[in-house]
Structure formats: structure tokens, C-alpha cells
Design a protein around this motif. Sequence first.
Motif, PDB file in Angstrom:
ATOM      1  N   LEU A  51     -81.938  91.756 -19.839  1.00 34.09           N
ATOM      2  CA  LEU A  51     -80.670  90.354 -19.847  1.00 34.09           C
ATOM      3  C   LEU A  51     -81.654  89.017 -20.284  1.00 34.09           C
ATOM      4  CD1 LEU A  51     -78.261  91.640 -17.857  1.00 34.09           C
ATOM      5  CD2 LEU A  51     -78.064  91.765 -20.321  1.00 34.09           C
ATOM      6  N   GLY A  52     -83.426  89.348 -19.320  1.00 35.46           N
ATOM      7  CA  GLY A  52     -83.612  87.586 -19.596  1.00 35.46           C
ATOM      8  C   GLY A  52     -84.363  87.824 -21.193  1.00 35.46           C
ATOM      9  N   PHE A  53     -84.700  88.859 -22.650  1.00 32.98           N
ATOM     10  CA  PHE A  53     -85.247  89.172 -23.494  1.00 32.98           C
ATOM     11  C   PHE A  53     -83.944  88.674 -23.833  1.00 32.98           C
ATOM     12  CE2 PHE A  53     -89.173  90.166 -20.700  1.00 32.98           C
ATOM     13  CZ  PHE A  53     -89.848  88.819 -21.570  1.00 32.98           C
ATOM     14  N   SER A  54     -83.303  89.586 -23.676  1.00 32.03           N
ATOM     15  CA  SER A  54     -82.084  90.154 -24.748  1.00 32.03           C
ATOM     16  C   SER A  54     -80.899  88.533 -25.114  1.00 32.03           C
ATOM     17  CB  SER A  54     -81.611  91.285 -24.997  1.00 32.03           C
ATOM     18  OG  SER A  54     -80.781  91.127 -23.500  1.00 32.03           O
ATOM     19  N   GLN A  55     -80.938  87.540 -23.702  1.00 31.17           N
ATOM     20  CA  GLN A  55     -79.636  87.092 -24.129  1.00 31.17           C
ATOM     21  C   GLN A  55     -80.685  85.649 -23.394  1.00 31.17           C
ATOM     22  OE1 GLN A  55     -76.941  88.641 -21.689  1.00 31.17           O
ATOM     23  NE2 GLN A  55     -76.155  90.004 -22.547  1.00 31.17           N
ATOM     24  N   PRO A  56     -81.606  85.205 -24.243  1.00 33.77           N
ATOM     25  CA  PRO A  56     -82.009  83.179 -23.203  1.00 33.77           C
ATOM     26  C   PRO A  56     -81.125  82.473 -23.070  1.00 33.77           C
ATOM     27  CG  PRO A  56     -82.933  84.504 -26.216  1.00 33.77           C
ATOM     28  CD  PRO A  56     -81.957  85.355 -25.292  1.00 33.77           C
ATOM     29  N   GLY A  57     -79.738  82.649 -24.167  1.00 37.89           N
ATOM     30  CA  GLY A  57     -78.993  81.536 -23.843  1.00 37.89           C
ATOM     31  C   GLY A  57     -77.963  81.581 -22.995  1.00 37.89           C
ATOM     32  N   SER A  58     -78.153  82.095 -21.896  1.00 35.08           N
ATOM     33  CA  SER A  58     -76.817  83.064 -21.096  1.00 35.08           C
ATOM     34  C   SER A  58     -77.017  81.997 -20.606  1.00 35.08           C
ATOM     35  CB  SER A  58     -77.842  84.150 -20.663  1.00 35.08           C
ATOM     36  OG  SER A  58     -76.197  84.734 -19.424  1.00 35.08           O
ATOM     37  N   ASN A  59     -75.573  82.302 -19.553  1.00 30.14           N
ATOM     38  CA  ASN A  59     -75.804  80.859 -18.808  1.00 30.14           C
ATOM     39  C   ASN A  59     -76.060  81.490 -17.332  1.00 30.14           C
ATOM     40  OD1 ASN A  59     -73.306  82.865 -17.867  1.00 30.14           O
ATOM     41  ND2 ASN A  59     -71.844  81.067 -18.109  1.00 30.14           N
ATOM     42  N   ILE A  60     -76.327  82.484 -17.321  1.00 30.10           N
ATOM     43  CA  ILE A  60     -77.495  83.163 -15.799  1.00 30.10           C
ATOM     44  C   ILE A  60     -78.571  82.838 -15.550  1.00 30.10           C
ATOM     45  CG2 ILE A  60     -77.031  85.153 -14.701  1.00 30.10           C
ATOM     46  CD1 ILE A  60     -74.981  86.319 -15.886  1.00 30.10           C
ATOM     47  N   ALA A  61     -79.105  82.803 -14.913  1.00 25.25           N
ATOM     48  CA  ALA A  61     -80.591  82.742 -15.126  1.00 25.25           C
ATOM     49  C   ALA A  61     -80.950  83.659 -14.524  1.00 25.25           C
ATOM     50  CB  ALA A  61     -81.173  81.642 -14.144  1.00 25.25           C
ATOM     51  N   HIS A  62     -81.640  84.539 -15.572  1.00 22.71           N
ATOM     52  CA  HIS A  62     -81.837  86.226 -15.403  1.00 22.71           C
ATOM     53  C   HIS A  62     -83.498  86.149 -14.472  1.00 22.71           C
ATOM     54  CE1 HIS A  62     -78.184  88.100 -16.852  1.00 22.71           C
ATOM     55  NE2 HIS A  62     -78.062  87.415 -17.667  1.00 22.71           N
ATOM     56  N   PHE A  63     -84.088  85.308 -15.212  1.00 29.06           N
ATOM     57  CA  PHE A  63     -85.580  85.440 -14.885  1.00 29.06           C
ATOM     58  C   PHE A  63     -86.318  84.704 -13.450  1.00 29.06           C
ATOM     59  CE2 PHE A  63     -86.571  85.987 -19.848  1.00 29.06           C
ATOM     60  CZ  PHE A  63     -87.602  86.885 -19.258  1.00 29.06           C
ATOM     61  N   ALA A  64     -84.667  84.098 -12.769  1.00 28.65           N
ATOM     62  CA  ALA A  64     -84.760  83.830 -11.439  1.00 28.65           C
ATOM     63  C   ALA A  64     -84.327  85.064 -11.054  1.00 28.65           C
ATOM     64  CB  ALA A  64     -83.789  82.776 -11.382  1.00 28.65           C
ATOM     65  N   HIS A  65     -83.858  85.816 -11.229  1.00 28.31           N
ATOM     66  CA  HIS A  65     -83.689  87.108 -10.584  1.00 28.31           C
ATOM     67  C   HIS A  65     -84.896  87.658 -10.482  1.00 28.31           C
ATOM     68  CE1 HIS A  65     -79.560  86.398 -11.891  1.00 28.31           C
ATOM     69  NE2 HIS A  65     -79.572  86.150 -10.814  1.00 28.31           N
ATOM     70  N   VAL A  66     -85.157  88.024 -11.315  1.00 26.60           N
ATOM     71  CA  VAL A  66     -86.598  89.019 -11.821  1.00 26.60           C
ATOM     72  C   VAL A  66     -87.504  88.340 -11.137  1.00 26.60           C
ATOM     73  CG1 VAL A  66     -88.560  89.515 -13.360  1.00 26.60           C
ATOM     74  CG2 VAL A  66     -85.819  89.697 -14.229  1.00 26.60           C
ATOM     75  N   GLY A  67     -88.002  86.277 -11.212  1.00 23.67           N
ATOM     76  CA  GLY A  67     -88.876  86.199  -9.846  1.00 23.67           C
ATOM     77  C   GLY A  67     -88.800  86.046  -8.751  1.00 23.67           C
ATOM     78  N   GLY A  68     -87.149  86.049  -8.821  1.00 22.21           N
ATOM     79  CA  GLY A  68     -86.992  86.516  -6.875  1.00 22.21           C
ATOM     80  C   GLY A  68     -87.928  87.607  -6.409  1.00 22.21           C
ATOM     81  N   MET A  69     -87.709  88.726  -7.060  1.00 19.54           N
ATOM     82  CA  MET A  69     -88.258  90.684  -6.504  1.00 19.54           C
ATOM     83  C   MET A  69     -89.489  90.026  -6.780  1.00 19.54           C
ATOM     84  SD  MET A  69     -85.444  93.059  -8.479  1.00 19.54           S
ATOM     85  CE  MET A  69     -84.282  93.831  -7.748  1.00 19.54           C
ATOM     86  N   LEU A  70     -90.510  89.482  -7.589  1.00 18.59           N
ATOM     87  CA  LEU A  70     -91.501  89.388  -8.219  1.00 18.59           C
ATOM     88  C   LEU A  70     -92.397  88.830  -7.109  1.00 18.59           C
ATOM     89  CD1 LEU A  70     -94.496  89.982 -10.040  1.00 18.59           C
ATOM     90  CD2 LEU A  70     -93.634  87.400 -11.102  1.00 18.59           C
ATOM     91  N   PHE A  71     -91.748  87.939  -6.668  1.00 17.49           N
ATOM     92  CA  PHE A  71     -92.971  86.579  -5.378  1.00 17.49           C
ATOM     93  C   PHE A  71     -92.260  87.222  -4.289  1.00 17.49           C
ATOM     94  CE2 PHE A  71     -93.146  83.775  -8.821  1.00 17.49           C
ATOM     95  CZ  PHE A  71     -94.035  83.739  -8.079  1.00 17.49           C
ATOM     96  N   GLY A  72     -91.176  88.459  -4.345  1.00 15.31           N
ATOM     97  CA  GLY A  72     -90.860  89.277  -2.406  1.00 15.31           C
ATOM     98  C   GLY A  72     -91.908  90.248  -3.192  1.00 15.31           C
ATOM     99  N   TYR A  73     -92.139  91.395  -4.249  1.00 14.76           N
ATOM    100  CA  TYR A  73     -92.999  92.150  -4.600  1.00 14.76           C
ATOM    101  C   TYR A  73     -94.550  91.728  -3.444  1.00 14.76           C
ATOM    102  CZ  TYR A  73     -96.125  96.008  -5.686  1.00 14.76           C
ATOM    103  OH  TYR A  73     -96.731  97.302  -5.837  1.00 14.76           O
ATOM    104  N   ILE A  74     -94.873  90.452  -4.714  1.00 17.70           N
ATOM    105  CA  ILE A  74     -96.511  90.367  -3.966  1.00 17.70           C
ATOM    106  C   ILE A  74     -96.362  90.021  -2.811  1.00 17.70           C
ATOM    107  CG2 ILE A  74     -97.931  88.270  -5.104  1.00 17.70           C
ATOM    108  CD1 ILE A  74     -96.533  88.019  -7.666  1.00 17.70           C
TER     109      ILE A  74
END
Length: 276
Positions: free
Chosen positions: A237-260
Motif C-alpha cells: 500500500l505504501g508504494f501503490s497509494q503514495p497519496g493516502s492519508n494513512i502513513a503506510h511507510f511509518a507502519h513499515v518503519g516501525g516493523m523495520l526498526f523493531g527487527y533491527i
Amino acid sequence: MNRISPVVKNLLIINILFFLATFICESRFGAGLINPMIRYLALFYPGSVYFEPYQFVTHMFMHGGLMHIFFNMYALWMFGSPIENAWGGKRFLFYYLFTGLGAAALHTLVNHVVFHQVQVDINAFMDAPSPELFKQFLEAHKDGFTTQALGTWYSVYKEWAANPSASGFAQQAVEVMEIMKMNMMSIPTVGASGAIFGILLAFGMMYPNVQLMLLFPPIAIRAKWFVLAYGGIELFLGFSQPGSNIAHFAHVGGMLFGYILIRFWVYQARNKKNRY
């Protein structure tokens, strides 16, 4: 209430208090940027006139509506308490804040890429202004305009295209582009979702085979598959809906930094064990 771990309970209280304060201010001052809670505590892009560095922390305790805070706090209670009980309060709180900050950092980086492209398009138009380039800009960045504004500027494009030698249209178009860019920079980001997704990732890694019962559809699924599916959906959704009012990449970032962070802790523990 006895099942709620201490840090999770305090986070719930703080988030609810912030939400109530936002609601009270909205009833007094109005919604949007005239609400001081949004104006000062939501996260804005660093290029915005409303940006303050402390917003990277404060936005995690802000929410945009009742359903937004309900689902975030429900997930915090359900998945956060088992993790805090396993890790302890200090480590859990550090993880929560770290993933929230990481989510905000990735969200800001993605916005930087978007705004850089907007500026590139503006510069290209200024080098050779034309009705066609103005139309291309409107189509490429239509998510940055309201429906009404987009209709207005399409009308301006048609007038300019019908009379390309007319003066004033080019300067008007540049002003519109700059205003649109500043408006996009001043869209506030709120919510603990980045940290919540970090908690989901931690739960999936710690308890991968725990069965979760979904509401929609009502099926049971192992935690590891739930986390992988949810993360994949957010990335798509982050790549397919870049103008969405939902911060999809923030969700991905939470998972990514959590994994690191979790992998770093595992690496630390193994090194300590090898030393002994």
C-alpha cells in the motif's frame, strides 16, 4: 486491569489524556491546524513552518479519531503486555519509543523523496513554462490538491491552452505549484501506529506459533504469518497509494526498526554468552 503491565498501562493513560485534550481543544478552537494540540504536537515535515524537532516524540501520543486510538490502544494492550512481562518495563519502553521514532524517520524520508520530485517538476516547468507541463504537473501530483482546487486549476489550464501567448498564466501556475508543495509539507502526522507495528513484529518473533483469531475474516492464524502478511500489505500500500492519508511507510518503519533492534539485542546476548 490486573492483566495490564505497568508501562502499557501508563502509555494507555497518556494516549487517552492526549486524545481527550485534543477533543476539548477541537470543540473550543476548531479542527485542523487551528487546534493547538495538532499545531504544536503533531509531526510535520521539516520543511514546514509548523515543524518542531520534539514533534518526532509527541506525535506518537496523538490520534486522529476514536477508531484510530481504539484500535491502537487495543493492540497495545493485547500484544504489549506479554512483551513487557517478558522483557521488563525499561527495555519495553525503550523499544516502544525507538520503533515510534524509527517509523517517523522512515515516513519523513519517504516524504523527502516525494517533495524533492515535486521541486524537480517545478524547476522543469520554470525552465520552459507551457500549458502541457502545467497539466502534467497537475496529473502527477493530483493527490496534493483537493477535488475542488484540482477542478479550478484544470480550468486555468484549458484557458491557457486555448490562448498560449497570454501573459500571467505561467506565473500563476508557479504560485499554485509552490502553494501546493507547502500545503503537502503542512499535513500533520499523528498516531502511535509505528510503535504498535513494532510491537506486532516483536510479538510475532517471540511467540511465532501463537494462534490469533481474526475478526475479518473470522479465522485462526499463527502470529508469524499474521505479522508477515500485515507487513507485506503495508509495504504494498505504501508504494501503490503514495497519496493516502494513512502513513503506510511509518507502519513499515516501525516493523523495520523493531527487527533491527531485536536482532541487535540477540547479537549482544550471544557475544556476552561467548565471552563467559
